[in-house]
Motif scaffolding. Structure first.
Motif, PDB file in Angstrom:
ATOM      1  N   ALA A 105       5.307  -7.751  -3.566  1.00  0.00           N
ATOM      2  CA  ALA A 105       4.587  -6.860  -4.476  1.00  0.00           C
ATOM      3  C   ALA A 105       5.121  -5.436  -4.388  1.00  0.00           C
ATOM      4  CB  ALA A 105       3.092  -6.890  -4.155  1.00  0.00           C
ATOM      5  N   GLU A 106       5.461  -4.994  -3.194  1.00  0.00           N
ATOM      6  CA  GLU A 106       5.966  -3.632  -3.044  1.00  0.00           C
ATOM      7  C   GLU A 106       7.319  -3.467  -3.738  1.00  0.00           C
ATOM      8  OE1 GLU A 106       5.948  -3.006   1.144  1.00  0.00           O
ATOM      9  OE2 GLU A 106       3.778  -2.712   1.260  1.00  0.00           O
ATOM     10  N   ALA A 152      -0.472  -8.852  -4.040  1.00  0.00           N
ATOM     11  CA  ALA A 152      -1.040  -7.814  -4.905  1.00  0.00           C
ATOM     12  C   ALA A 152      -0.815  -6.455  -4.267  1.00  0.00           C
ATOM     13  CB  ALA A 152      -2.528  -8.057  -5.133  1.00  0.00           C
ATOM     14  N   ASP A 153      -0.658  -5.459  -5.109  1.00  0.00           N
ATOM     15  CA  ASP A 153      -0.466  -4.097  -4.616  1.00  0.00           C
ATOM     16  C   ASP A 153      -0.821  -3.130  -5.741  1.00  0.00           C
ATOM     17  OD1 ASP A 153       0.079  -2.136  -2.791  1.00  0.00           O
ATOM     18  OD2 ASP A 153       2.259  -2.354  -2.856  1.00  0.00           O
ATOM     19  N   GLU A 154      -0.911  -1.864  -5.406  1.00  0.00           N
ATOM     20  CA  GLU A 154      -1.229  -0.839  -6.397  1.00  0.00           C
ATOM     21  C   GLU A 154      -0.533   0.456  -6.002  1.00  0.00           C
ATOM     22  OE1 GLU A 154      -3.421   0.091  -3.057  1.00  0.00           O
ATOM     23  OE2 GLU A 154      -3.515  -1.854  -4.095  1.00  0.00           O
ATOM     24  N   ASP A 170      -2.251  -5.101   1.275  1.00  0.00           N
ATOM     25  CA  ASP A 170      -2.186  -4.090   2.321  1.00  0.00           C
ATOM     26  C   ASP A 170      -3.601  -3.880   2.864  1.00  0.00           C
ATOM     27  OD1 ASP A 170      -3.496  -2.647   0.364  1.00  0.00           O
ATOM     28  OD2 ASP A 170      -1.744  -1.445  -0.182  1.00  0.00           O
ATOM     29  N   ARG A 171      -3.856  -2.695   3.383  1.00  0.00           N
ATOM     30  CA  ARG A 171      -5.154  -2.456   4.038  1.00  0.00           C
ATOM     31  C   ARG A 171      -6.219  -1.897   3.104  1.00  0.00           C
ATOM     32  NH1 ARG A 171      -2.530   1.061   8.790  1.00  0.00           N
ATOM     33  NH2 ARG A 171      -1.529   1.892   6.927  1.00  0.00           N
ATOM     34  N   TYR A 172      -5.933  -1.774   1.818  1.00  0.00           N
ATOM     35  CA  TYR A 172      -6.894  -1.167   0.906  1.00  0.00           C
ATOM     36  C   TYR A 172      -8.173  -2.002   0.848  1.00  0.00           C
ATOM     37  CZ  TYR A 172      -8.994   0.472  -3.451  1.00  0.00           C
ATOM     38  OH  TYR A 172      -9.865   0.955  -4.389  1.00  0.00           O
ATOM     39  N   HIS A 173      -9.300  -1.356   1.110  1.00  0.00           N
ATOM     40  CA  HIS A 173     -10.578  -2.075   1.208  1.00  0.00           C
ATOM     41  C   HIS A 173     -11.047  -2.637  -0.124  1.00  0.00           C
ATOM     42  CE1 HIS A 173     -12.853   1.156  -0.768  1.00  0.00           C
ATOM     43  NE2 HIS A 173     -12.065   1.996  -0.126  1.00  0.00           N
TER      44      HIS A 173
END
Length: 277
Positions: A205-206, A36-38, A88-91
């Motif tokens: 995802a990236e 997953a990514d955004e 990634d590191r997104y909380h």
């Protein structure tokens, strides 16, 4: 064909595929590996975000006006899930009801930034020299032509070396801070060593989001929420189709022919069965 006619046709088409949205969500929840990514986007002239959840044969897009943990919660739900969410590191992913694997590319970036920030510190240089090769090795390990036993052996050795470097005594506060991150987040750092199917990075995802980033620069996003919704539905149909078959146009045409013959047809199974093999 006028622009308004084309836009109206795409909106109508998206409504036809809308009933499959909930099943795409369920398929994502059942997937053993869930990258997953955004990324940022524009909706009606305001800042928004494009979210992507992309298991092996699925691409689930969500275009929303904010970057909120609620988006991940809406897709993943609240019940405990099997499988691993690769992020990634997104909380915002922290409350996810499944195991998490953090991207080692981001961890490696932290290590490299440490070297750039303190180029004259001998302790920093030694720490970076010892740790930097290990996340890269972890990322590339699953791409090697190794049978199960050698893979497990090398993965275990790499994990042991990472843990040794990140738990060794250190004097510099910057090293201690980075070591603490590895120790405190250990539960989401080593799934790749236990299961070869789990990558140590979030490259899938990236890569899948990159065309969206390019489109954002060209089109400046959607002009309204009503325009963003059909886009996310159609992208969630076409992108998985590209994963399942090399003949995307022919497969999509067959789906539309079926829809023309029977407007009440259930299109989701037809799209799910597409396979170039």
């Amino acid at each position: 064909m006028g622009c308004g006619t084309l836009v109206g046709a795409l909106h109508q088409l998206a409504r036809r595929f809308e009933p499959g949205s909930e099943r795409r969500v369920r398929d994502d929840r059942r997937a053993p590996v869930k990258p997953a990514d955004e990324t940022g986007g524009r909706i009606d002239g305001r800042n928004g975000y494009a979210w992507l959840f992309c298991p092996a044969t699925l691409s689930l897009f969500r275009f929303r006006g904010r970057r909120s943990a609620q988006m991940a919660q809406q897709v993943l739900g609240s019940r405990r899930l099997t499988g691993v969410l690769v992020v990634d590191r997104y909380h915002g992913y922290n409350p996810s009801p499944c195991a998490l694997q953090s991207c080692y590319a981001h961890r490696l970036r932290d290590v490299e930034d440490l070297e750039k920030e303190f180029p004259q510190q001998a302790e920093i240089q030694g720490f970076v020299a010892a740790l930097a090769p290990l996340p890269a090795r972890a990322r590339h390990l699953r791409g090697l032509q190794l049978s199960a036993a050698p893979f497990r052996q090398q993965a275990a050795q790499t994990r042991t070396e990472i843990e040794a470097v990140t738990s060794a005594p250190a004097q510099h506060p910057a090293i201690q801070k980075l070591q603490n991150l590895f120790r405190e987040k250990a539960g989401r750092l080593y799934h790749w060593a236990q299961d070869r199917a789990v990558p140590a990075d979030n490259n899938r995802a990236e890569r899948e989001l990159r065309p969206r980033v390019i489109a954002r620069k060209v089109s400046f996003g959607s002009q309204s929420e009503a325009g963003a919704r059909p886009r996310e539905v159609l992208m969630s149909v076409l992108h998985p189709l590209r994963k399942r078959t090399d003949e995307v146009t022919a497969a999509f045409q067959r789906t539309l022919d079926r829809l023309a013959a029977d407007p009440t047809a259930d299109l989701y199974p037809l799209l799910s069965r597409c396979d170039s093999s």
